[in-house]
Design an enzyme around this catalytic site. Structure first.
Site, PDB file in Angstrom:
ATOM      1  N   LYS A  40       0.759  -1.101   0.015  1.00 39.82           N
ATOM      2  CA  LYS A  40       0.108  -0.157   0.040  1.00 39.82           C
ATOM      3  C   LYS A  40       0.921   1.223  -0.064  1.00 39.82           C
ATOM      4  CE  LYS A  40      -2.595  -2.644   3.294  1.00 39.82           C
ATOM      5  NZ  LYS A  40      -3.096  -2.765   4.741  1.00 39.82           N
ATOM      6  N   GLU A  96       7.216   2.481  -6.487  1.00 37.33           N
ATOM      7  CA  GLU A  96       7.373   2.074  -4.987  1.00 37.33           C
ATOM      8  C   GLU A  96       7.598   3.354  -4.200  1.00 37.33           C
ATOM      9  OE1 GLU A  96       6.659   0.178  -2.904  1.00 37.33           O
ATOM     10  OE2 GLU A  96       7.808  -1.585  -2.774  1.00 37.33           O
ATOM     11  N   ASP A  97       7.312   2.859  -3.075  1.00 35.34           N
ATOM     12  CA  ASP A  97       7.492   3.902  -1.880  1.00 35.34           C
ATOM     13  C   ASP A  97       9.268   3.993  -1.588  1.00 35.34           C
ATOM     14  OD1 ASP A  97       7.809   1.732  -0.701  1.00 35.34           O
ATOM     15  OD2 ASP A  97       6.334   2.096   0.980  1.00 35.34           O
ATOM     16  N   ASP A 100      14.706  -0.820  -0.659  1.00 34.09           N
ATOM     17  CA  ASP A 100      15.613  -0.800   0.676  1.00 34.09           C
ATOM     18  C   ASP A 100      16.695  -2.278   0.160  1.00 34.09           C
ATOM     19  OD1 ASP A 100      16.140  -0.672   3.189  1.00 34.09           O
ATOM     20  OD2 ASP A 100      14.929  -2.402   3.936  1.00 34.09           O
ATOM     21  N   PHE A 149      14.783   4.144   9.563  1.00 31.08           N
ATOM     22  CA  PHE A 149      13.521   3.495   9.587  1.00 31.08           C
ATOM     23  C   PHE A 149      12.489   4.931   9.230  1.00 31.08           C
ATOM     24  CE2 PHE A 149       9.297   1.881   9.925  1.00 31.08           C
ATOM     25  CZ  PHE A 149       9.303   0.696   8.988  1.00 31.08           C
ATOM     26  N   ASP A 156       4.544   3.026   6.183  1.00 31.73           N
ATOM     27  CA  ASP A 156       3.925   2.608   7.542  1.00 31.73           C
ATOM     28  C   ASP A 156       5.180   2.075   8.629  1.00 31.73           C
ATOM     29  OD1 ASP A 156       4.118   0.203   6.167  1.00 31.73           O
ATOM     30  OD2 ASP A 156       2.950  -0.527   7.708  1.00 31.73           O
ATOM     31  N   ARG A 162       0.871   6.418   7.687  1.00 34.72           N
ATOM     32  CA  ARG A 162       0.842   6.516   6.145  1.00 34.72           C
ATOM     33  C   ARG A 162       0.488   7.760   5.664  1.00 34.72           C
ATOM     34  NH1 ARG A 162       1.778   1.355   3.822  1.00 34.72           N
ATOM     35  NH2 ARG A 162       0.948  -0.280   4.892  1.00 34.72           N
TER      36      ARG A 162
HETATM   37  P1  IMP Z   1      13.006  -4.167   0.188  1.00 36.45           P
HETATM   38  O1  IMP Z   1      12.364  -5.334  -0.567  1.00 36.45           O
HETATM   39  O2  IMP Z   1      13.913  -4.488   1.164  1.00 36.45           O
HETATM   40  O3  IMP Z   1      13.609  -3.269  -1.102  1.00 36.45           O
HETATM   41  O4  IMP Z   1      11.822  -3.571   0.828  1.00 36.45           O
HETATM   42  C1  IMP Z   1      10.936  -2.659   0.191  1.00 36.45           C
HETATM   43  C2  IMP Z   1       9.678  -2.591   1.372  1.00 36.45           C
HETATM   44  O5  IMP Z   1      10.112  -2.775   2.689  1.00 36.45           O
HETATM   45  C3  IMP Z   1       9.196  -1.272   1.036  1.00 36.45           C
HETATM   46  O6  IMP Z   1       8.114  -1.278  -0.152  1.00 36.45           O
HETATM   47  C4  IMP Z   1       8.591  -0.893   2.313  1.00 36.45           C
HETATM   48  O7  IMP Z   1       7.326  -1.701   2.588  1.00 36.45           O
HETATM   49  C5  IMP Z   1       9.526  -1.677   3.314  1.00 36.45           C
HETATM   50  N1  IMP Z   1      10.336  -0.595   3.829  1.00 36.45           N
HETATM   51  C6  IMP Z   1      11.756  -0.685   3.824  1.00 36.45           C
HETATM   52  N2  IMP Z   1      12.335   0.341   4.397  1.00 36.45           N
HETATM   53  C7  IMP Z   1      11.234   0.943   4.868  1.00 36.45           C
HETATM   54  C8  IMP Z   1      11.131   2.288   5.894  1.00 36.45           C
HETATM   55  O8  IMP Z   1      12.074   2.583   6.124  1.00 36.45           O
HETATM   56  N3  IMP Z   1      10.027   2.482   6.298  1.00 36.45           N
HETATM   57  C9  IMP Z   1       8.764   1.742   6.226  1.00 36.45           C
HETATM   58  N4  IMP Z   1       8.728   0.759   4.998  1.00 36.45           N
HETATM   59  C10 IMP Z   1      10.070   0.325   4.803  1.00 36.45           C
HETATM   60 MG    MG Z   2       5.843  -1.195   0.480  1.00 38.71          MG
END
Ligand code: IMP
Ligand code: MG
Length: 177
Positions: A40, A96-97, A100, A149, A156, A162
């Site tokens: 979301k 994507e937000d 990471d 974070f 969220d 959010r």
């Molecule tokens: P990845 O698969 O590790 O790249 O993670 C991506 C997902 O992790 C994002 O879509 C977020 O939902 C979540 N995420 C990673 N870092 C944060 C953060 O600092 N705050 C909130 N959600 C995060």
């Molecule tokens: Mg996400």
């Protein structure tokens, strides 16, 4: 109780999103694009980005779940909701937000490649470059941020925050790392 510190204020976000929209509009001039939002977290970014793109734009959404705690991912990604239509021959921009580790977008990217789109690009508002474990990069990246974070503007912590208009660092919580 958690403490919030503003990392990126709403005016900076708006200016950056406008810039990203202009670049996308130039790069795909004269062609339609499909924005695929990852539910979301990407919804607010997608809504603002879409209004800065001066092309024929349509939306679709996918949802994935990743196992782990609220702040730490386990590395396993599972598809919860697929796109509604075939993406064959389309210009896809995956919205994507935050990038990471890159696990989520790597999974989604390979899934969408199977649709044989005309093009497939990634727009991520935030990028935690230092956390990356997968060889993936955003084509349109808003801000590179440190390994903290963050919440707000769609992001969220356990489904909260959010709706914050600014991107804030969550300084301490009931479940800290
Ligand atoms: P990845 O698969 O590790 O790249 O993670 C991506 C997902 O992790 C994002 O879509 C977020 O939902 C979540 N995420 C990673 N870092 C944060 C953060 O600092 N705050 C909130 N959600 C995060
Ligand atoms: Mg996400």
């Amino acid at each position: 109780m958690e403490k919030l510190r503003v990392l990126i204020g709403r005016e900076r976000i708006a200016a950056k999103v406008a810039e990203m929209g202009q670049r996308i509009s130039q790069d795909f001039a004269g062609e339609p694009v499909v924005l695929i939002g990852v539910l979301k977290g990407a919804t607010i970014f997608l809504a603002d980005l879409a209004r800065q793109i001066t092309l024929d734009v349509s939306f679709d959404f996918i949802a994935v779940s990743s196992y782990g705690t609220a702040k730490q991912q386990s590395g396993e990604v599972k598809l919860v909701k697929d796109v509604d239509r075939s993406m064959e021959g389309r210009n896809i921009i995956l919205v994507e937000d935050i990038l990471d580790t890159g696990l989520t977008l790597t999974y989604i990217q390979s899934m969408l490649r199977a649709h044989q789109p005309k093009s497939l690009r990634i727009a991520a508002l935030l990028d935690k470059v230092s956390r990356r474990t997968e060889p993936i990069h955003g084509d349109y990246v808003g801000f590179e941020i440190p390994d903290e974070f963050v919440v707000g503007y769609g992001l969220d912590f356990a489904e909260r925050y959010r709706n914050l208009p600014d991107i804030c660092v969550l300084e301490s919580g009931p479940e800290s790392e």
